[in-house]
Design an enzyme around this catalytic site. Structure first.
Site, PDB file in Angstrom:
ATOM      1  N   ASP A 139       0.837  -1.243   0.036  1.00 47.88           N
ATOM      2  CA  ASP A 139      -0.033   0.028   0.112  1.00 47.88           C
ATOM      3  C   ASP A 139       0.725   1.184  -0.014  1.00 47.88           C
ATOM      4  O   ASP A 139       0.626   2.197  -0.716  1.00 47.88           O
ATOM      5  CB  ASP A 139      -1.020  -0.066   1.368  1.00 47.88           C
ATOM      6  CG  ASP A 139      -1.726   1.203   1.114  1.00 47.88           C
ATOM      7  OD1 ASP A 139      -2.414   1.436   0.538  1.00 47.88           O
ATOM      8  OD2 ASP A 139      -1.595   2.042   2.270  1.00 47.88           O
ATOM      9  N   GLU A 156      -1.634  -5.469  -3.715  1.00 46.98           N
ATOM     10  CA  GLU A 156      -0.848  -4.827  -2.726  1.00 46.98           C
ATOM     11  C   GLU A 156       0.270  -5.445  -2.308  1.00 46.98           C
ATOM     12  O   GLU A 156       1.581  -5.137  -2.470  1.00 46.98           O
ATOM     13  CB  GLU A 156      -1.547  -4.015  -1.725  1.00 46.98           C
ATOM     14  CG  GLU A 156      -2.459  -3.014  -2.254  1.00 46.98           C
ATOM     15  CD  GLU A 156      -3.063  -2.330  -1.079  1.00 46.98           C
ATOM     16  OE1 GLU A 156      -3.563  -1.092  -1.110  1.00 46.98           O
ATOM     17  OE2 GLU A 156      -3.371  -3.046   0.232  1.00 46.98           O
TER      18      GLU A 156
END
Length: 204
Positions: free
Chosen positions: A55, A127
């Site tokens: 992220d 991610e």
């Protein structure tokens, strides 16, 4: 996918256009927590720590790409654009483009309830894969991958689109801050059919 299914991993790396030096890092990125809940004796870790790192890496690379694309845009506008690009829906679509769902290691419960197609699981796994590329190949490798994946999306972003309604603004802020979309519940409706007034509760 099975833990030892190297052919499936090779198919995924081909779609990523990246060859791993250590394929185990990619394997780690594909392990959902539900898989380990049913295999307590496995000496492996789920992908949640990689998701956390991915992220941050995604946000960094996309921020860089946006600054290059919009050299005159201020921080507020750039933040809105990033929220529009780095969110569950977008990442899930990118995950589907590379058929990430078919490679995930899921528990039987998630398998039976369609976990391979759930946006939340797909976006988290995406991610984690980004983090795996970063750890395996460094920043240049992940920058190249993300640039390729997001190039069309960033080209489609326009400063003229920044005139947004309040509902859209709320959705973008919710995605940016909490990684979830708002949920709306109708509380009441009053007035005649042709001119109703609705009261709606927003839950985040």
């Amino acid at each position: 996918m099975q833990l030892s299914d190297n052919k499936e991993l090779e198919r995924l790396t081909s779609r990523l256009s990246y060859t791993f030096n250590d394929i185990n890092i990619l394997l780690h990125a594909l392990v959902h927590r539900s898989f380990l809940n049913e295999r307590t004796n496995q000496n492996i870790e789920n992908n949640e720590r990689l998701e956390f790192l991915g992220d941050a890496v995604l946000s960094t690379v996309v921020s860089h790409l946006l600054i290059k694309r919009f050299p005159d845009a201020d921080e507020g506008v750039l933040s809105k654009f990033r929220a529009r690009l780095v969110n569950e829906n977008t990442l899930a679509k990118l995950a589907m483009d590379i058929e990430l769902g078919r490679h995930l290691l899921l528990g039987k419960g998630e398998e039976l309830t369609g976990g391979r197609g759930k946006p939340s699981i797909l976006s988290d796994a995406y991610e984690a894969v980004i983090a795996a590329v970063y750890l395996d190949g460094g920043f240049d490798a992940v920058f190249s991958l993300v640039s390729g994946q997001f190039s069309l999306l960033i080209q489609e972003v326009s400063v003229a689109e920044d005139s947004r309604d309040y509902k859209t603004e709320l959705q973008e802020q919710s995605q940016e801050l909490f990684k979830v979309a708002p949920h709306y519940e109708l509380i009441s409706e009053t007035g005649p059919e042709h001119n109703k007034i609705f009261e709606v509760e927003v839950l985040i």
